[in-house]
Structures are given as structure tokens and as C-alpha cells.
Scaffold this motif. Structure first.
Motif, short mmCIF file in Angstrom:
data_model
loop_
_atom_site.label_atom_id
_atom_site.label_comp_id
_atom_site.label_asym_id
_atom_site.label_seq_id
_atom_site.Cartn_x
_atom_site.Cartn_y
_atom_site.Cartn_z
N PHE A 1 -31.69 -23.93 28.63
CA PHE A 1 -31.08 -22.71 27.73
C PHE A 1 -29.66 -22.13 28.49
CE2 PHE A 1 -30.63 -18.49 26.29
CZ PHE A 1 -30.19 -18.77 25.16
N LEU A 2 -30.15 -21.65 29.58
CA LEU A 2 -28.72 -21.16 30.37
C LEU A 2 -27.82 -22.07 30.42
CD1 LEU A 2 -28.03 -18.45 31.65
CD2 LEU A 2 -28.95 -19.35 33.77
N MET A 3 -27.89 -23.50 30.89
CA MET A 3 -26.70 -24.12 31.12
C MET A 3 -26.06 -24.47 29.72
SD MET A 3 -28.41 -27.24 33.73
CE MET A 3 -26.81 -28.14 33.29
N LYS A 4 -26.83 -24.62 28.47
CA LYS A 4 -26.18 -24.68 27.36
C LYS A 4 -25.43 -23.47 26.71
CE LYS A 4 -29.67 -28.06 25.48
NZ LYS A 4 -30.67 -28.26 24.55
N SER A 5 -26.14 -22.32 27.07
CA SER A 5 -25.53 -20.89 26.82
C SER A 5 -24.29 -20.77 27.62
CB SER A 5 -26.38 -19.91 27.17
OG SER A 5 -25.91 -18.69 26.61
N THR A 6 -24.31 -21.03 28.75
CA THR A 6 -23.01 -21.05 29.90
C THR A 6 -21.72 -22.13 29.33
OG1 THR A 6 -24.33 -20.36 31.51
CG2 THR A 6 -22.16 -21.05 32.18
N ALA A 7 -22.12 -23.33 28.80
CA ALA A 7 -21.33 -24.29 28.49
C ALA A 7 -20.77 -23.68 27.15
CB ALA A 7 -21.84 -25.81 28.13
N ALA A 8 -21.50 -23.37 26.28
CA ALA A 8 -21.26 -22.76 24.98
C ALA A 8 -19.86 -21.38 25.05
CB ALA A 8 -22.28 -22.05 24.10
N ILE A 9 -20.30 -20.70 26.16
CA ILE A 9 -19.40 -19.65 26.22
C ILE A 9 -18.13 -20.21 26.78
CG2 ILE A 9 -18.92 -17.50 27.87
CD1 ILE A 9 -21.89 -17.09 27.61
N HIS A 10 -18.09 -21.15 27.70
CA HIS A 10 -16.91 -21.76 28.33
C HIS A 10 -16.05 -22.22 27.15
CE1 HIS A 10 -14.37 -23.68 31.22
NE2 HIS A 10 -14.72 -24.77 30.44
N THR A 11 -16.81 -23.01 26.43
CA THR A 11 -15.98 -23.54 25.21
C THR A 11 -15.45 -22.62 24.36
OG1 THR A 11 -17.44 -25.47 25.21
CG2 THR A 11 -16.17 -25.18 23.35
N SER A 12 -16.08 -21.62 24.09
CA SER A 12 -15.70 -20.37 23.17
C SER A 12 -14.41 -19.92 23.83
CB SER A 12 -16.72 -19.46 23.00
OG SER A 12 -16.19 -18.36 22.17
N LYS B 1 -12.40 -21.04 25.91
CA LYS B 1 -11.17 -22.06 26.14
C LYS B 1 -10.53 -22.27 24.74
CE LYS B 1 -10.37 -26.99 27.10
NZ LYS B 1 -10.83 -28.48 27.06
N GLN B 2 -11.45 -22.26 23.75
CA GLN B 2 -10.99 -22.38 22.31
C GLN B 2 -10.09 -21.10 21.75
OE1 GLN B 2 -11.31 -24.71 20.19
NE2 GLN B 2 -10.60 -23.62 18.33
N GLU B 3 -10.50 -19.78 22.43
CA GLU B 3 -9.70 -18.46 22.23
C GLU B 3 -8.66 -18.49 22.91
OE1 GLU B 3 -10.54 -14.05 23.51
OE2 GLU B 3 -12.41 -14.95 22.54
N TRP B 4 -8.47 -19.22 23.98
CA TRP B 4 -7.27 -19.02 24.95
C TRP B 4 -6.29 -19.89 24.34
CZ3 TRP B 4 -5.24 -23.49 27.24
CH2 TRP B 4 -4.12 -23.17 28.12
N ARG B 5 -6.60 -21.07 23.67
CA ARG B 5 -5.73 -22.12 23.07
C ARG B 5 -5.13 -21.66 21.85
NH1 ARG B 5 -8.92 -27.80 23.43
NH2 ARG B 5 -10.35 -26.64 22.03
N GLU B 6 -6.28 -20.85 21.15
CA GLU B 6 -5.72 -20.47 19.81
C GLU B 6 -4.75 -19.19 20.16
OE1 GLU B 6 -8.76 -19.52 17.00
OE2 GLU B 6 -9.54 -21.33 17.23
N ARG B 7 -4.91 -18.19 20.85
CA ARG B 7 -4.16 -17.08 21.59
C ARG B 7 -2.81 -17.63 21.82
NH1 ARG B 7 -6.36 -14.43 25.81
NH2 ARG B 7 -8.19 -14.13 24.32
N LEU B 8 -2.81 -18.65 22.84
CA LEU B 8 -1.43 -19.36 23.03
C LEU B 8 -0.50 -19.70 22.01
CD1 LEU B 8 0.29 -19.91 25.71
CD2 LEU B 8 -1.12 -22.03 25.70
N LEU B 9 -1.19 -20.47 21.03
CA LEU B 9 -0.57 -20.84 19.85
C LEU B 9 0.11 -20.14 18.99
CD1 LEU B 9 -2.15 -24.47 18.81
CD2 LEU B 9 0.46 -24.10 19.78
N ARG B 10 -0.89 -18.93 18.88
CA ARG B 10 -0.53 -17.75 17.79
C ARG B 10 0.72 -17.05 18.31
NH1 ARG B 10 -3.52 -17.92 13.40
NH2 ARG B 10 -5.44 -18.84 13.45
N ASN B 11 0.56 -16.78 19.79
CA ASN B 11 1.58 -16.03 20.46
C ASN B 11 2.88 -16.72 20.33
OD1 ASN B 11 0.00 -13.76 20.82
ND2 ASN B 11 -0.58 -14.47 22.77
N GLY B 12 2.92 -18.08 20.55
CA GLY B 12 4.01 -18.81 20.56
C GLY B 12 4.87 -18.90 19.15
#
Length: 163
Positions: free
Chosen positions: A2-13, A15-26
């Protein structure tokens, strides 16, 4: 487990947020420059409330509904972009914005904006290249629409324009 899945989900989230923020700011940084290049193009001088006074089956009404549902107003000299969302049924999330760009490229809208956005999309979302390819091919198959002056068609029935 569970902890591994939870950590992976947070990392994905994150990463997704970072990419979206980068594009929106651009995009936010690029818009004033884009508007400067379109200084000879006239603005539609319409808002969502006016568009909602069009007949309920019209393209103008569909655009007004789209804008009010997303709590947007038209950007001066970029009005066709929102029309493209409406007629092509692309949402306003980052991935759908990128699919819209690829669809427009497929339809022949070769602008610096679209090229920059498509390169950014490929670099930031390589796992969606297949989706981008499908959107590009969709644009190739559709009749030429990207160069239409849609303000002239706002009173027409929406079903004539839904692609």
C-alpha cells in the motif's frame, strides 16, 4: 504494497502538476506576444451573456454555454480557439488543449504557437504521443475548418459545425 502504491501515486500527481503548471505559465507568458502579432485582427466584442441570447440550437449559443460552464470569457483576437473547443468537443484540461493543437496542425493551421505547443506536449507528455497522433490524423480527415471566420456563423445551427 500500500505504501509503495501510495508513494507512486503521489509522485505521479506531483509530476502531472509540475507539467501542467509549466505549460499554463508558458501560455500565460506567451499570450501578450501572441496578441501583439494579431494587432490587425479585430476583436468580436462579444461576451458569454450576449452569446447566450443566440437561438439555443446555434453555434453562438453553444459557445456561450461553453464559456459560462467554464466561467470564461472570450480572449480578444483568440475567439476562434474557444470555437474550436466547442466544435471539436475538446475539454480545457492540458491534455485536451494539446490534442486540440495537434488536431489543428492536422487541419493545416501551421502557426508558431501550435508548433511550440506541440513540441512542449511531446517533451512533457511522451506517454501521450499516440493520443496526439490520433488528434493530428483526426484534423487531417476533417474538412478545412481552421481558417473560417466563425463570427459569421454564430447564428447557424450548431449541428452543422460539430465535427
Amino acid at each position: 504494497g500500500f505504501l509503495m502504491k501510495s508513494t507512486a501515486a503521489i509522485h505521479t500527481s506531483v509530476k502531472q502538476e509540475w507539467r501542467e503548471r509549466l505549460l499554463r505559465n508558458g501560455v500565460a507568458a506567451y499570450y501578450p506576444l501572441y496578441a501583439l502579432f494579431r494587432k490587425n485582427q479585430s476583436s468580436w466584442q462579444l461576451d458569454s451573456h450576449t452569446l447566450l441570447t443566440y437561438p439555443t440550437n446555434s453555434l453562438g449559443y453553444a459557445l456561450g454555454l461553453f464559456l459560462s460552464q467554464h466561467q470564461f470569457e472570450l480572449y480578444d483576437k483568440c475567439e476562434n480557439h474557444d470555437i474550436f473547443h466547442v466544435i471539436l468537443n475538446y475539454d480545457i484540461n492540458v491534455l485536451d488543449e494539446l490534442k486540440l493543437v495537434f488536431c489543428l496542425l492536422g487541419n493545416g493551421r501551421y502557426t508558431a504557437t501550435n508548433f511550440l505547443a506541440s513540441i512542449a506536449g511531446i517533451l512533457l507528455y511522451p506517454e501521450h504521443i499516440t493520443d496526439f497522433k490520433h488528434a493530428y490524423l483526426r484534423g487531417r480527415k476533417l474538412p478545412l475548418f481552421h481558417s473560417k471566420h466563425f463570427i459569421a456563423y454564430l447564428s447557424q445551427p450548431f449541428n452543422l459545425w460539430k465535427l
